[in-house]
Design a protein around this motif. Structure first.
Motif: not given
Length: 410
Positions: A9-15, A17-20, A23-26, A396-400
């Motif tokens: 979990x600590x190695x997670x990159x922000x943001x 990834x989302x699978x689709x 859905x929001x990121x798992x 890769x954007x701040x907005x969805x």
């Protein structure tokens, strides 16, 4: 096993990834359960701290020690390689932020938005007419979700609507996390500021009844703004005034079209105003505008969820995750158009909380409600023209924002 999980979990990159696109990121569910404050690698390469639970996110958004102004200080961690400029609403704290916000807040009050509703409705109707005239199918993003909020903010600010494609490119670069190279981000931002500088000069020569003309008058006659503040504020209003609504309008229609009731869920008569408001709130909750609010940096040690973050720590309060917190929202992943009718439900955090609560929230809510009602009235049988799995989200954007939304109607 727990140690391995925590390390992952600590190695997670922000943001994350989302699978689709649906859905929001798992990762957010795991973070809320196991590590509500976790270290992440930001797009800039700096280390940040991602906060994921509703109560903690709300607390961070209201905590003056979690500062936006500190993000532009020398040596502060950065979200991206080209951060927001100093002197804007995104990089100020009270009292300076309060002063700047006060200069524009009158344009976004509920009363002012109510006065604008007839014109907003007319703009939506014109775009619906154009869609209908073009045939029985369209990419809703290109035909409606983008031009509608752009037309509204252009009229409000006094920006030529004909230039929309130019500042669309510029604003995407300004809001980039990883979608653009740093030099490209900087080049487009400078181009946008140059464009706005020319527009400000025009407003000085021939002022109108628009917000930008009013801000120019404040700058020149009252001395309430520096020239740089004026341009940065204009850039912020132009970008934030359409990008967030473009994204949430597309994802909201996508949500409705995946539901068996489709656009029939949108109340069509004036007696349904309360129900329409409830629908809008649920769409805002379940369709995050972005993964988190703007970056904050701690000005002194701050304890969040039992963890003490030292001064000069980057913090991202994930509104995306908070609005899906099962500790606050029953069955948070379920779309429930009447959810907000339950007084026991907390308010969603789509537009933030505290002193930086989005001043354009009344306008955005009105645009979303008007757009949905116009689309539902004009195209009651609208449906998806592509499989759900084929619809994707920009990365890769701040907005969805959806890449496209193919629809058809009879």
């Amino acid at each position: 096993m727990a140690q391995h999980s925590a390390a992952r979990l600590r190695a997670l990159s922000y943001p994350p990834p989302r699978s689709s696109a649906t859905e929001i990121p798992d990762a957010y569910a795991r973070l809320r359960a196991e590590e509500p404050v976790t270290e992440v690698t930001l797009p800039s390469g700096d280390t940040g701290h991602l906060v994921s639970r509703y109560d903690d996110v709300r607390a961070v958004l209201a905590d003056p020690r979690c500062s936006r102004a500190a993000t532009v200080l020398p040596g502060a961690p950065k979200l991206t390689a080209v951060p927001f400029d100093a002197g804007g609403l995104f990089t100020m704290d009270p009292p300076e932020h309060t002063r700047l916000r006060g200069m524009v807040s009158r344009a976004f009050t509920p009363r002012r938005v109510a006065d604008l509703r007839p014109r907003i409705t007319a703009l939506a109707g014109e775009l619906a007419d154009s869609m209908a005239a073009a045939g029985g199918s369209a990419d809703l993003n290109a035909a409606f979700a983008f031009p509608f909020p752009v037309a509204v903010i252009c009229e409000l600010l006094g920006v030529p609507y004909a230039d929309r494609e130019r500042f669309r490119t510029w604003s995407d670069a300004v809001l980039s996390l990883t979608a653009h190279a740093p030099e490209e981000m900087l080049r487009h931002k400078q181009a946008l500021l140059g464009y706005l500088g020319n527009l400000v000069a025009e407003k000085r020569r021939e002022p109108g009844e628009d917000l930008l003309s009013a801000l120019v008058a404040v700058r020149d006659e009252e001395g309430g703004l520096s020239e740089r503040e004026l341009l940065t504020l204009a850039m912020t209003l132009l970008i934030a005034g359409h990008e967030t609504t473009v994204g949430v309008l597309g994802t909201s229609v996508f949500t409705l079209l995946r539901h068996p009731g489709r656009l029939g869920l949108v109340p069509k008569d004036d007696d349904g105003v309360g129900e329409l408001d409830e629908l809008v709130e649920e769409l805002l909750r379940i369709n995050p505008i972005g993964d988190g609010g703007p970056l904050r940096v701690t000005t002194e040690p701050v304890q969040i969820a039992g963890r003490v973050l030292p001064a000069n720590s980057a913090v991202i309060a994930s509104i995306c995750s908070a609005n899906q917190d099962g500790a606050r929202f029953a069955a948070p992943g379920r779309f429930d158009p009447r959810r907000s009718a339950d007084s026991a439900q907390p308010p969603n955090l789509a537009f933030g909380h505290g002193p930086h609560y989005c001043l354009g929230a009344p306008l955005a809510r009105a645009e979303l409600a008007i757009a949905l009602r116009v689309l539902a009235t004009r195209f009651p049988d609208m449906r998806l023209a592509a499989p759900v799995g084929a619809i994707s989200m920009h990365t890769g954007l701040l907005v969805n924002r959806l890449t496209q939304l193919p629809v058809r109607w009879d």
